[in-house]
Enzyme design. Structure first.
Site, PDB file in Angstrom:
ATOM      1  N   ASN A   1       0.862  -1.183   0.000  1.00  0.00           N
ATOM      2  CA  ASN A   1       0.000   0.000   0.000  1.00  0.00           C
ATOM      3  C   ASN A   1       0.898   1.232   0.000  1.00  0.00           C
ATOM      4  OD1 ASN A   1      -1.946   1.968   0.403  1.00  0.00           O
ATOM      5  ND2 ASN A   1      -2.274   1.469   2.566  1.00  0.00           N
TER       6      ASN A   1
ATOM      7  N   LYS B   1       0.061   4.377  -0.186  1.00  0.00           N
ATOM      8  CA  LYS B   1      -0.516   5.544   0.499  1.00  0.00           C
ATOM      9  C   LYS B   1      -0.272   6.817  -0.328  1.00  0.00           C
ATOM     10  CE  LYS B   1       0.086   3.106   4.854  1.00  0.00           C
ATOM     11  NZ  LYS B   1       0.337   3.188   6.306  1.00  0.00           N
TER      12      LYS B   1
ATOM     13  N   HIS C   1      -9.286   0.970   5.562  1.00  0.00           N
ATOM     14  CA  HIS C   1      -7.971   1.175   6.163  1.00  0.00           C
ATOM     15  C   HIS C   1      -8.097   2.159   7.321  1.00  0.00           C
ATOM     16  CE1 HIS C   1      -3.770   2.333   6.663  1.00  0.00           C
ATOM     17  NE2 HIS C   1      -3.459   1.223   6.030  1.00  0.00           N
TER      18      HIS C   1
ATOM     19  N   GLU D   1      -6.387   4.571   8.361  1.00  0.00           N
ATOM     20  CA  GLU D   1      -6.165   5.985   8.050  1.00  0.00           C
ATOM     21  C   GLU D   1      -7.406   6.600   7.416  1.00  0.00           C
ATOM     22  OE1 GLU D   1      -1.462   4.980   7.527  1.00  0.00           O
ATOM     23  OE2 GLU D   1      -2.673   5.390   5.737  1.00  0.00           O
TER      24      GLU D   1
ATOM     25  N   GLU E   1      -4.818  -5.190  10.576  1.00  0.00           N
ATOM     26  CA  GLU E   1      -3.765  -4.201  10.799  1.00  0.00           C
ATOM     27  C   GLU E   1      -3.964  -3.537  12.158  1.00  0.00           C
ATOM     28  OE1 GLU E   1      -2.111  -2.347   6.862  1.00  0.00           O
ATOM     29  OE2 GLU E   1      -4.164  -1.666   7.167  1.00  0.00           O
TER      30      GLU E   1
ATOM     31  N   GLY F   1       3.068   1.978  10.635  1.00  0.00           N
ATOM     32  CA  GLY F   1       4.008   3.077  10.472  1.00  0.00           C
ATOM     33  C   GLY F   1       4.807   3.423  11.712  1.00  0.00           C
TER      34      GLY F   1
ATOM     35  N   SER G   1       3.805  -2.505   9.828  1.00  0.00           N
ATOM     36  CA  SER G   1       5.267  -2.479   9.880  1.00  0.00           C
ATOM     37  C   SER G   1       5.894  -3.830   9.540  1.00  0.00           C
ATOM     38  CB  SER G   1       5.751  -1.987  11.254  1.00  0.00           C
ATOM     39  OG  SER G   1       5.315  -0.669  11.503  1.00  0.00           O
TER      40      SER G   1
ATOM     41  N   GLY H   1       3.101  -1.444   4.179  1.00  0.00           N
ATOM     42  CA  GLY H   1       3.099  -0.012   3.954  1.00  0.00           C
ATOM     43  C   GLY H   1       4.466   0.508   3.559  1.00  0.00           C
ATOM     44  N   GLY H   2       5.208   1.027   4.531  1.00  0.00           N
ATOM     45  CA  GLY H   2       6.478   1.692   4.264  1.00  0.00           C
ATOM     46  C   GLY H   2       7.469   0.874   3.467  1.00  0.00           C
TER      47      GLY H   2
END
Length: 285
Positions: free
Chosen positions: A41, A43, A128, A130, A200, A206, A246, A267-268
Site C-alpha cells: 500500500n 498511500k 484502512h 487511516e 492491521e 508506520g 510495519s 506499507g512503508g
C-alpha cells in the site's frame, strides 16, 4: 515463480480471478490450503509519476522463478494506476487504495468503482485505519464500498484492526468482530471468494512496532472463527487473512509461518523495492 499471468485480469470478466478455490479439500486452516497474498500500500507516495514507474518496475523485477507461488498486488494512488500497470509485465495486480460507494453524481473529488474497472482495476482497499480515523469513513460507508465493488464483479480487501488502547484492554477480538460484521454486512457466501481481510493493528502501522507472530496468529484465528460464525467453516477456511503493520524483511518469514496468516499488506517497506522484493520472496519456514 508459478504465478498466474495477472495482466490477464485486465482482460477477463471472471469474477473468480485472484480468489481461492472453495472446492479444495483441506484438513486444516493452514496456509497450504490458501494461496499466499503479498500486497503493498503506497498511500500518499511517491511524489512523481517517474518515481512511481521506477518503483513499480523495480518491484516487478524482484519476481523470479524462485519466488514463492503467491498472488502479488500493489495498491497505489489513483493517478499512478495506469502507469504502474504498464511497468509490471503482468506479474503484479495494480489496485486502488479506496473507492467511492457511489457510481456517479455530485461527489466532487470521488472516484467510483466503475471508473476503476474501466481501466482494468480489479482490487481496491476498504476500511484502512487511516481512512477511518483521518477521513472519518464509518462502518456504513465502508460497507457501501465493499458492496459496490462486489456488485460490479470486482474484489475487495477489507482492513480491520484495533487501536493501542483497545489492544491494552484486550479488546482486539471484539473490535475486529464489530468491524468484520459491519464491513461484511450483506456479503453473500459466494461473494466471499472475492474478499480478503487485512488485520492491521493500528498501533503497529508506520510505528516500527510489529505484533509478535504469536499475537498476530491469535487475532487471525479469532477473525477466522468470526467468519465461520457468520458463514460456515468452508468459507472461513478459504478466506485469506493478511497481516499488516510495519511488516519488514526481518519479520515476514516468521509471520508467514503462522497457520492463519495468509499474506501481508505492507506499507512503508513497499516503497523500497529491495525491502519489498525480500518480502515478496519470503522464505517458508
Amino acid at each position: 515463480m508459478k504465478f498466474s499471468t495477472l495482466s490477464f485480469l485486465a482482460l477477463t470478466t471472471s469474477v473468480g480471478a485472484f480468489a481461492p478455490s472453495f472446492g479444495a479439500t483441506r484438513s486444516s486452516t493452514s496456509l497450504d490450503a490458501r494461496k499466499p497474498f503479498i500486497s503493498g500500500n503506497w498511500k500518499l507516495n511517491p511524489q512523481t509519476k517517474d518515481e512511481a514507474v521506477t518503483l513499480a518496475s523495480e518491484i516487478a523485477a524482484s519476481i523470479n522463478d524462485d519466488t514463492p507461488d503467491a498472488d502479488i498486488a500493489l495498491f497505489v494512488p489513483y493517478v499512478f494506476i495506469e502507469s504502474a500497470m504498464g511497468e509490471v509485465d503482468g506479474k503484479i495486480s495494480i489496485g486502488a487504495e479506496g473507492v467511492c460507494p457511489e457510481i456517479n453524481g455530485a461527489f466532487t473529488g470521488a472516484v467510483s468503482a466503475s471508473m476503476l474497472q474501466s481501466i482494468g482495476v480489479h482490487w481496491a482497499l476498504a476500511g484502512h485505519s487511516e481512512r477511518r480515523v483521518i477521513f472519518g469513513e464509518g462502518d456504513e460507508y465502508i460497507n457501501g464500498q465493499v458492496l459496490k465493488l462486489l456488485d460490479l464483479g470486482m474484489s475487495c480487501m477489507l482492513c480491520i484492526g484495533e487501536s493501542e488502547s483497545e489492544y491494552d484492554q484486550n479488546l482486539a477480538g471484539a473490535v475486529c468482530a464489530v468491524q468484520l460484521k459491519k464491513g461484511l454486512a450483506g456479503v453473500s457466501k459466494e461473494d466471499m471468494s472475492r474478499m480478503a481481510i487485512a488485520y492491521e493493528p493500528v498501533w503497529a502501522i508506520g510505528t516500527g512496532k510489529v505484533a509478535t507472530p504469536e499475537t498476530a496468529q491469535n487475532v487471525h484465528a479469532t477473525c477466522r472463527a468470526i467468519i465461520k460464525d457468520m458463514y460456515d467453516e468452508e468459507t472461513a477456511d478459504a478466506c485469506r487473512i493478511l497481516y499488516g503493520g510495519s511488516v519488514s524483511p526481518e519479520s515476514v518469514d516468521e509471520l508467514m509461518a503462522q497457520e492463519d496468516i495468509d499474506g501481508a499488506l505492507v506499507g512503508g517497506a513497499s516503497l523500497d523495492s529491495s525491502k519489498f522484493g525480500r518480502i515478496i520472496n519470503f522464505q517458508p519456514l
